[in-house]
Scaffold this motif. Structure first.
Motif, PDB file in Angstrom:
ATOM      1  N   PRO A  62       0.785  -1.237   0.000  1.00  0.00           N
ATOM      2  CA  PRO A  62       0.000   0.000   0.000  1.00  0.00           C
ATOM      3  C   PRO A  62       0.813   1.281   0.000  1.00  0.00           C
ATOM      4  O   PRO A  62       0.226   2.356  -0.096  1.00  0.00           O
ATOM      5  CB  PRO A  62      -0.765  -0.120   1.324  1.00  0.00           C
ATOM      6  CG  PRO A  62       0.217  -0.806   2.235  1.00  0.00           C
ATOM      7  CD  PRO A  62       0.982  -1.771   1.372  1.00  0.00           C
ATOM      8  N   THR A  63       2.145   1.222   0.115  1.00  0.00           N
ATOM      9  CA  THR A  63       2.926   2.427   0.400  1.00  0.00           C
ATOM     10  C   THR A  63       3.714   2.909  -0.801  1.00  0.00           C
ATOM     11  O   THR A  63       4.436   2.138  -1.433  1.00  0.00           O
ATOM     12  CB  THR A  63       3.907   2.162   1.562  1.00  0.00           C
ATOM     13  OG1 THR A  63       3.176   1.670   2.684  1.00  0.00           O
ATOM     14  CG2 THR A  63       4.635   3.436   1.961  1.00  0.00           C
ATOM     15  N   ALA A  64       3.572   4.196  -1.107  1.00  0.00           N
ATOM     16  CA  ALA A  64       4.456   4.875  -2.050  1.00  0.00           C
ATOM     17  C   ALA A  64       5.512   5.589  -1.216  1.00  0.00           C
ATOM     18  O   ALA A  64       5.196   6.474  -0.423  1.00  0.00           O
ATOM     19  CB  ALA A  64       3.680   5.875  -2.902  1.00  0.00           C
ATOM     20  N   VAL A  65       6.754   5.191  -1.380  1.00  0.00           N
ATOM     21  CA  VAL A  65       7.833   5.674  -0.517  1.00  0.00           C
ATOM     22  C   VAL A  65       8.284   7.061  -0.947  1.00  0.00           C
ATOM     23  O   VAL A  65       8.520   7.317  -2.135  1.00  0.00           O
ATOM     24  CB  VAL A  65       9.022   4.694  -0.547  1.00  0.00           C
ATOM     25  CG1 VAL A  65      10.196   5.231   0.272  1.00  0.00           C
ATOM     26  CG2 VAL A  65       8.587   3.335  -0.018  1.00  0.00           C
ATOM     27  N   ASP A  66       8.405   7.953   0.026  1.00  0.00           N
ATOM     28  CA  ASP A  66       8.921   9.297  -0.209  1.00  0.00           C
ATOM     29  C   ASP A  66      10.438   9.224  -0.386  1.00  0.00           C
ATOM     30  O   ASP A  66      11.154   8.706   0.479  1.00  0.00           O
ATOM     31  CB  ASP A  66       8.558  10.183   0.985  1.00  0.00           C
ATOM     32  CG  ASP A  66       9.022  11.624   0.820  1.00  0.00           C
ATOM     33  OD1 ASP A  66       9.514  11.983  -0.265  1.00  0.00           O
ATOM     34  OD2 ASP A  66       8.902  12.387   1.799  1.00  0.00           O
ATOM     35  N   ALA A  67      10.952   9.733  -1.492  1.00  0.00           N
ATOM     36  CA  ALA A  67      12.379   9.682  -1.780  1.00  0.00           C
ATOM     37  C   ALA A  67      13.174  10.761  -1.054  1.00  0.00           C
ATOM     38  O   ALA A  67      14.404  10.736  -1.074  1.00  0.00           O
ATOM     39  CB  ALA A  67      12.617   9.803  -3.284  1.00  0.00           C
ATOM     40  N   THR A  68      12.486  11.717  -0.406  1.00  0.00           N
ATOM     41  CA  THR A  68      13.190  12.716   0.391  1.00  0.00           C
ATOM     42  C   THR A  68      13.433  12.148   1.791  1.00  0.00           C
ATOM     43  O   THR A  68      12.979  11.053   2.132  1.00  0.00           O
ATOM     44  CB  THR A  68      12.382  14.018   0.513  1.00  0.00           C
ATOM     45  OG1 THR A  68      11.302  13.840   1.447  1.00  0.00           O
ATOM     46  CG2 THR A  68      11.821  14.444  -0.835  1.00  0.00           C
ATOM     47  N   THR A  69      14.126  12.912   2.601  1.00  0.00           N
ATOM     48  CA  THR A  69      14.384  12.487   3.982  1.00  0.00           C
ATOM     49  C   THR A  69      13.211  12.775   4.902  1.00  0.00           C
ATOM     50  O   THR A  69      13.241  12.403   6.080  1.00  0.00           O
ATOM     51  CB  THR A  69      15.632  13.194   4.524  1.00  0.00           C
ATOM     52  OG1 THR A  69      15.445  14.620   4.465  1.00  0.00           O
ATOM     53  CG2 THR A  69      16.864  12.809   3.710  1.00  0.00           C
ATOM     54  N   ALA A  70      12.168  13.415   4.390  1.00  0.00           N
ATOM     55  CA  ALA A  70      11.035  13.790   5.240  1.00  0.00           C
ATOM     56  C   ALA A  70      10.173  12.599   5.621  1.00  0.00           C
ATOM     57  O   ALA A  70       9.461  12.645   6.633  1.00  0.00           O
ATOM     58  CB  ALA A  70      10.185  14.848   4.536  1.00  0.00           C
ATOM     59  N   GLY A  71      10.194  11.544   4.813  1.00  0.00           N
ATOM     60  CA  GLY A  71       9.426  10.350   5.137  1.00  0.00           C
ATOM     61  C   GLY A  71       7.933  10.509   4.998  1.00  0.00           C
ATOM     62  O   GLY A  71       7.161   9.851   5.703  1.00  0.00           O
ATOM     63  N   ARG A  72       7.480  11.359   4.072  1.00  0.00           N
ATOM     64  CA  ARG A  72       6.043  11.555   3.856  1.00  0.00           C
ATOM     65  C   ARG A  72       5.527  10.514   2.861  1.00  0.00           C
ATOM     66  O   ARG A  72       5.191  10.818   1.719  1.00  0.00           O
ATOM     67  CB  ARG A  72       5.764  12.967   3.365  1.00  0.00           C
ATOM     68  CG  ARG A  72       6.040  14.052   4.402  1.00  0.00           C
ATOM     69  CD  ARG A  72       5.578  15.414   3.892  1.00  0.00           C
ATOM     70  NE  ARG A  72       5.707  16.431   4.913  1.00  0.00           N
ATOM     71  CZ  ARG A  72       6.782  17.221   5.053  1.00  0.00           C
ATOM     72  NH1 ARG A  72       7.804  17.080   4.217  1.00  0.00           N
ATOM     73  NH2 ARG A  72       6.819  18.132   6.008  1.00  0.00           N
TER      74      ARG A  72
END
Length: 717
Positions: free
Chosen positions: A505-515
């Protein structure tokens, strides 16, 4: 002097032991004819029962036995549509009595030719009672003969791209073009060969795997012993009479190229084509206009693959200093059994049939419901083999190309082959998201009866076994960063979703923010994305998600009224199908259009193929929603870049890196205030959701400047 002699003695013992225990890699191979002797025979591969009484090409069991002095492994590929696990367990026990190979050190798979005697009952066809005992003996004979042919050997790996010879056959249908399943319900959003009519579909339902993988085995004098090939293409079809399909033609063609002269002093060379993950794959590329689609003969198709294989094998280095490892896991999985209502429906139909076989699709699936209800569950076998630094992973029956890619890209060993239809069969095993789209590959029956979560369970078991035989952890897959991806990250977005996931279910945020964002049901994964050379390194394919009714939901707190959104889009919906072809971005409250919100999509009949911007602002009770259209017509099934920039006063929408806005509008009052939910692939009220692909979505908490817009544009070109 005594000390020196003692040291020399110890060194001598160590050297002697190391020489004595050093493994000598040996291999043996053979081909055994498994063509039936009695006719006619029942044949798998169709909805209803059929039989064949003539032979076009020989059917074979092609076997390889490997030994490193500590472990002995047997691999057999049989010209059969499917081989049931209980039958193969019997074969392995029989072969173990005749060889020095343990049952859990045998890998037996089917090629999936649809023109071979039925070895298992499925849909409207029963297994052939005369042929099954005969085949049991022949497979055991193949293992015993290959073992008798063991000799010192060496091994090598090669892989080449053969994309021309494989393509997706399962396409996603338009939401207004659903069809009925066998149970009378309008559930079919994806179906095989639907892409033959472009007006009915929005795009492919998954990726293809173009790898032609090869494990080459030679005698130590350089004489070719065997080549085990693996390719993801379902079967060729069209054969009249029993046939090994393209699998047999490839294997024979490889022998003609690599070992054309028969050597009576040695066993004959053995070419083998095993089945890669191909549940959603066939040979015809529906992306090509019908008038331009190639229509090869089965002979020219097999010959083309032989050309690629022989070129790949030229000059590769074989090694004899290899050891073996193998692991097996058996796991219980449930069938998707009918509920009380469906069971009653099925029982009424079967009772009316009496003793006769089913005569249509409805009767076939009614009968299958009774069988699943009686069985409830099954046992599945998963294996992993390591040959030096080469890995073989197996999947049970018919998995999709995506499953093979998951295993190859996460395997601890980069040289990894995935053989499906291995060690048993319970039909198609789609990834969970494919069940949401329905279609033949998902209808509960012995042809596709396992639980919805069967594919991730099998994939995880396979990866665990690969870790065990490799003695190292799996690789973590993430797309590499090309110039365009690096430029987006350098611009410091507050969230960046590359949409390169294998699954929900998860689209991973490529930034360091982890959104991280969340995929809703109605999204499929790992399709080809835009500009692979820009977004990835070397020859890696950029990946994207395809939206088919579901959305990507995200929350970016305190985004405010000044923000920007960059994304790539690919519209799969014909623009004459509905007023709005699809909404790709929406900011608002979930499940409602609301008095405040902003929505961006591609127009349908309103203004075909143009961007459409909708801003709703009813806070003061007087302003009507604002709707504006772009200037440029966007072609269906093409990748385009979009950049939305809102500075709190104006909204500007840029298309394909042009510095002149495609749409320029005054920002509606209050748009953005308190709205922390962003939706991609659909509008916040779930109306006219996106039908197509999205990729490389970046959100910024500021209005990008013209200079920044130009920098991002240059990195994408």
């Amino acid at each position: 002097m005594k000390i020196k002699l003692s040291v020399l003695l110890i060194l001598g013992i160590i050297l002697f032991v190391s020489v004595e225990t050093r493994a000598e890699f040996r291999a043996g191979a053979t081909i055994v004819d498994v063509t039936p002797l009695k006719f006619p025979v029942f044949v798998n591969g169709g909805m209803l029962s059929r039989s064949i009484d003539k032979v076009k090409t020989q059917l074979s069991a092609r076997a390889i036995v490997l030994d490193d002095g500590h472990m002995r492994i047997g691999i057999v590929v049989v010209d059969s549509c499917m081989l049931p696990r209980p039958f193969l367990d019997e074969v392995k026990q029989l072969a173990a009595q005749r060889t020095k190979i343990a049952p859990d050190r045998m890998l037996i798979s089917a090629t999936h030719t649809h023109s071979a005697p039925a070895s298992m009952s499925c849909l409207g066809t029963n297994f052939d009672p005369t042929y099954v005992p005969y085949l049991r003996e022949k497979i055991a004979e193949a293992l015993a003969t290959a073992e008798a042919n063991l000799e010192p050997a060496r091994v090598a790996w090669a892989v080449r791209n053969a994309a021309k010879y494989t393509a997706l056959r399962r396409w996603i249908r338009r939401p207004d073009r659903l069809v009925k399943d066998p149970f009378g319900n309008m559930t079919v959003r994806a179906s095989m060969h639907a892409g033959s009519d472009w007006d009915n579909v929005t795009g492919e339902s998954g990726p293809e795997d173009p790898d032609l993988s090869l494990i080459s085995i030679q005698a130590n004098d350089g004489r070719p012993l065997a080549v085990l090939a693996n390719f993801s293409m379902h079967y060729f079809s069209g054969e009249q009479g029993l046939s090994a399909d393209y699998f047999g033609l490839f294997s024979d063609g490889l022998r003609a190229r690599l070992a054309p002269n028969k050597d009576d002093a040695h066993p004959a060379f053995v070419g083998i084509m095993s089945h890669g993950c191909s549940g959603d794959i066939w040979r015809r590329d529906y992306r090509v206009p019908a008038e331009d689609r190639e229509n090869p003969t089965i002979e020219s198709y097999a010959a083309g693959l032989v050309e690629i294989a022989t070129a790949a094998l030229e000059g590769i280095e074989h090694r004899e200093d290899v050891d073996l490892a193998m692991a097996e896991q058996r796991m219980d999985l449930k069938f998707r059994v009918p509920d009380a209502q469906r069971l009653k429906w099925a029982q009424d139909i079967v009772d009316a049939m009496g003793d006769r076989p089913p005569k249509d699709r409805t009767e076939v699936y009614a009968m299958e419901q009774i069988i699943l209800h009686e069985r409830q569950s099954t046992e599945v076998v998963v294996q992993a083999i390591r040959i030096g630094e080469i890995a073989i992973s197996t999947t049970y029956n018919e998995t999709y190309a995506l499953t093979g890619l998951k295993l190859k890209l996460q395997s601890p060993l980069p040289a990894t082959m995935v053989i499906e239809l291995a060690n048993g069969g319970d039909g198609y095993i789609p990834p969970p998201e494919q069940h949401f789209l329905g279609g033949y590959n998902t209808w509960a029956a012995r042809s596709a009866g396992l639980e919805v979560q069967a594919e991730p369970k099998i994939s995880e078991a396979a990866l665990g076994l690969l870790e065990r035989v490799a003695g190292r952890p799996r690789r973590r897959f993430r797309q590499s960063r090309g110039t365009a991806a690096s430029a987006l990250l350098a611009a410091k977005p507050v969230a960046y979703w590359r949409l390169d996931e294998f699954a929900a279910p998860t689209a991973v945020d490529a930034t360091t923010a982890g959104r991280d964002a969340i995929y809703e049901p109605g999204v499929v994964f790992f399709l080809e994305g835009p500009q692979s050379k820009m977004f990835c390194l070397e020859r890696e394919t950029n990946r994207a998600a395809h939206f088919a009714g579901g959305r990507l939901r995200s929350r970016v707190a305190d985004l405010g009224v000044k923000y920007s959104v960059s994304l790539w889009f690919w519209n799969g919906m014909p623009t004459d199908a509905r007023e709005v072809a699809g909404w790709m971005f929406s900011r608002g409250h979930d499940q409602g259009i609301g008095p405040v919100g902003i929505h961006l999509g591609v127009a349908g009949t309103m203004d075909p193929g143009k961007l459409i911007l909708l801003q709703s602002n009813g806070l003061n009770g007087s302003d009507a929603p604002q709707m504006q259209f772009g200037r440029s017509e966007i072609k269906r099934w093409t990748w385009n870049h979009l950049l939305l920039v809102c500075d709190g006063k104006m909204v500007r929408v840029y298309l394909n890196h042009k510095t002149r806005p495609e749409i320029e509008s005054k920002a509606a009052n209050g748009v953005g205030a308190g709205l922390d939910q962003l939706f991609f692939g659909g509008r916040c009220d779930n109306q006219a959701n996106w039908e197509g692909r999205l990729d490389e979505i970046a959100v910024f908490d500021r209005a990008l400047t013209l200079k920044e817009i130009e920098q991002i544009g240059r990195a994408h070109v």
